[in-house]
Scaffold this motif. Structure first.
Motif, short mmCIF file in Angstrom:
data_model
loop_
_atom_site.label_atom_id
_atom_site.label_comp_id
_atom_site.label_asym_id
_atom_site.label_seq_id
_atom_site.Cartn_x
_atom_site.Cartn_y
_atom_site.Cartn_z
N ILE A 173 0.83 -1.20 0.00
CA ILE A 173 0.00 0.00 0.00
C ILE A 173 0.87 1.25 0.00
N ARG A 211 -4.68 -4.31 4.47
CA ARG A 211 -3.30 -4.63 4.10
C ARG A 211 -3.18 -6.09 3.65
N ALA A 247 -4.62 -6.37 0.21
CA ALA A 247 -3.70 -5.75 -0.75
C ALA A 247 -2.52 -6.67 -1.05
N LYS A 261 -2.02 -7.37 -5.00
CA LYS A 261 -1.18 -6.24 -5.41
C LYS A 261 -0.75 -6.32 -6.87
N CYS A 321 -4.15 -4.78 -8.78
CA CYS A 321 -4.63 -3.43 -8.51
C CYS A 321 -3.54 -2.61 -7.83
N PHE A 353 -2.93 -0.10 -4.71
CA PHE A 353 -3.57 0.15 -3.43
C PHE A 353 -3.00 1.43 -2.81
N CYS A 359 -10.80 -6.11 -9.10
CA CYS A 359 -9.43 -6.00 -9.62
C CYS A 359 -9.10 -7.03 -10.69
#
Length: 410
Positions: free
Chosen positions: A142, A177, A180, A184, A187, A189, A242
């Motif tokens: 993130i 988190r 994400a 990851k 997408c 974040f 996503c």
């Protein structure tokens, strides 16, 4: 021996057995089996697994390297719950191998928060490469923004999930988190905290918003309305946003996509042609949603994938165009403009399933049929070949070259 000493000895013995059970070896990768696997997956953010067979020469070459890397990773991340490098003897643990669909050795898989990632590890087989890979995987997925205007500068060709929080130590942020970390690669974040985002959410009530890739889609922003403390609920919602129905194929994800085993319906477009991508996605979403279990809907940059175009007898000047790659052959949709006619693209898929596309290449158009495929240029001459062009994308997929690559790397 007095009763107290006996009790202490019993407790000590129990602790030692428990330690050996969850830590089968003092060094190297943890030996995983049907008994300790679920506990290991559930209690660690990242599990990097080596599926091997004792009889496989390349598995035997890899094993000491993987074990040494596991020791390096333990030194770098000594705290429990972050990462485990594990290994599975697939002959002894056939049920575990079947669970993860292992068909070749060695296979290296990544499990994040108990869930297998779509992509196998295919990087270099060295101690340094493994160690750096794990470190990269454990980096914070993130990015924090400090001004709301920063969100206006985000790449409009990427899908973004934005979190608005009071502070970083909230349990909702921990859930965010973890999600994400899982997604990851699909997408971007972003998160903001405190006064920076106080105008965006009520105090004590964080909000998560999905922002679509508006440059290439007509989708709108959406806010998550579920329980932010429920990892599974948030993870499913973010995954749906996503991982879109229509994906872009690249050289980096081509192998992953071929492993899904579905033919490709591909829009080849010019690099800066975003409108054809939007229109293609709209047609897929409105007319072909029922086909998502049978085919992968993809877009491809025609400049990067010039070779498949050449295979079809086309060039960048012919873009945009649509084709099917069945992993045996490639078939060209007659005209991109026909995509807008209701039912035309669906019929193209039906012709693939029925074998008509392949039959027409061998024997010519069916009688009384106006929906014929375009004749492909072969060696500069306009004529019908005895077979359609061979698949291009299958060459980017998994094959026995894995063993050759591994041999070369070692």
């Amino acid at each position: 021996m007095n009763p107290l000493s006996s009790a202490k000895l019993t407790i000590f013995s129990y602790l030692m057995v428990a330690y050996l059970f969850y830590n089968p070896t003092d060094s190297g990768a943890v030996q995983l089996n049907s008994e300790n696997l679920d506990m290991t997956l559930a209690s660690n953010e990242l599990v990097f697994m080596n599926f091997y067979a004792e009889w496989c020469r390349f598995s035997n070459i890899l094993q000491p390297i993987f074990d040494e890397a596991a020791d390096k990773v333990k030194e770098a991340f000594p705290d429990g719950g972050r990462v485990v490098m594990g290994k599975v003897d697939c002959d002894r643990e056939s049920a575990v191998a079947s669970r993860f669909h292992i068909s070749k050795y060695p296979t290296l898989k990544i499990i994040r928060n108990g869930q297998p990632t779509k992509r196998e590890y295919r990087g270099a087989r060295t101690v340094e490469a493994f160690t750096e890979f794990v470190k990269k995987q454990l980096e914070d997925p993130i990015k924090e923004f400090h001004h709301l205007k920063d969100l206006e500068k985000l790449d409009t060709k990427k899908r973004v999930v934005v979190g608005y929080f009071d502070r970083r130590d909230m349990p909702e942020y921990n859930t965010f988190r973890r999600v994400a970390t899982n997604l990851k690669e699909d997408c971007v974040f972003q998160a903001g905290f405190g006064d920076t985002v106080s105008a965006m959410h009520p105090p004590g009530h964080p909000i998560i918003v999905f922002r679509p890739d508006v440059a290439v889609s007509d989708a709108n922003d959406e806010t998550f309305l579920g329980n932010l403390n429920n990892f599974d609920e948030l993870n499913i919602w973010v995954q749906e946003k996503c991982v879109p129905l229509v994906r872009e194929i690249t050289f980096e994800n081509a192998e992953e996509l071929t492993e899904e085993g579905l033919p490709f319906l591909i829009l080849f477009h010019a690099t800066d042609d975003f409108q054809s991508i939007k229109d293609y996605k709209t047609v897929i979403e409105t007319q072909l949603l029922s086909e998502k279990q049978n085919i992968n809907f993809l877009t491809a940059d025609g400049k990067r994938f010039a070779h498949p175009l050449h295979h079809l007898g086309k060039s960048q000047s012919d873009l945009p165009l649509i084709a099917i790659d069945s992993f045996r052959h490639m078939y060209l949709f007659p005209s991109f403009k026909d995509m807008y006619a209701p039912g035309k693209l669906k019929q193209f898929l039906s012709d693939l399933y029925s074998g008509k596309l392949h039959r027409e290449f061998h024997y010519g158009p069916d009688r009384n049929d106006d929906n014929t495929i375009e004749v492909v240029m072969i060696n500069g001459d306009t004529k019908r070949g005895t077979s359609p062009p061979e698949s291009t994308f299958k060459n980017l997929g998994p094959s026995n070259k894995r063993y050759t690559l591994l041999k070369d790397e070692l």
